[in-house]
Design an enzyme around this catalytic site. Sequence first.
Site: not given
Length: 329
Positions: A18, A101, A115, A132, A134, A165, A190
């Site tokens: 941010g 995980r 959200q 964005v 993860n 990248r 990702h």
Amino acid sequence: MAKAPMRVAVTGAAGQIGYSLLFRIANGDLLGKDQPVILQLLEIDNEKAQNALKGVIMEIDDCAFPLLAGVSAHSDPMTAFKDVDIALLVGARPRGPGMERKDLLEANAQIFTVQGKALDAVASRNVKVLVVGNPANTNAYIAMKSAPNLPAKNFTAMLRLDHNRALSQIAAKTGKPVTAIEKLTVWGNHSPTMYPDYRFATIDGKSVKEAINDEVWNKDVFLPTVGKRGAAIIEARGVSSAASAANAAIDHVRDWVLGTNGKWVTMGIPSDGSYGIPKDTMFGFPVTTENGEYKIVQGLEIDAFSQERINLTLKELSEEREGVKHLLA
């Protein structure tokens, strides 16, 4: 005539990404140098985070950005997302010590369900959402599924960092500037299973594959370097990549809104069934964008090695999706 301001929500606004992101948005890097913006910033509802956010807003004020038409702090997504045109969902639960995980997926599912519902209720019907935080693909999938009244295509996940990248690795290998490289893509999730693919890429119009002509480098150096770059940065800096992630988020949204002029970029988007990827799977594809809409590049040949890599990343995404299914019921 001056343009009406666009409303941009950023979650996790006082965090590292941010902090790298907000000043650039207010400076016009996201939506153009003639587009005023109103920032609606969300942080978690605790005193420390809200105080940090106040401090960030003080700094934003002190920059006196000509394009900044307003900035507000929020702890409730229902106010933060009110009428927003762009939502950058950066805040996510990081993986803590001893966390599996599965635990991470569940913790984030709660955040992104809330959200998604808030966006569904109060955001602009044309809101463009970039996740964005993860695990970005699955978090974007959860938000999308929690917002049934918004078009699924409005929800995207960030693979642009992986794309950038990969670009930089190819530029370094060939000694050419990144601007000379086109038609690169990153397929899938990702995560380290992603598949950066330069089989169709060109440098100054010539084939990258022919220029490099080294399949061992592709498999043993390029793919693992791009796939594990995030971990390498944590190893070196002690913290995760923030400025490069913020930069990729800006690239993603700017290209989505302003168009790519026929150039390929990578976006994590809900699949329409292209390349055998099941519908609605949030998957990295090569796309071009025009007039605020993205289109998957069609007709690319998928060879045996590429199919194997795509299947691997798809399997991981399917497992993540299975792991949160009960939370979306």
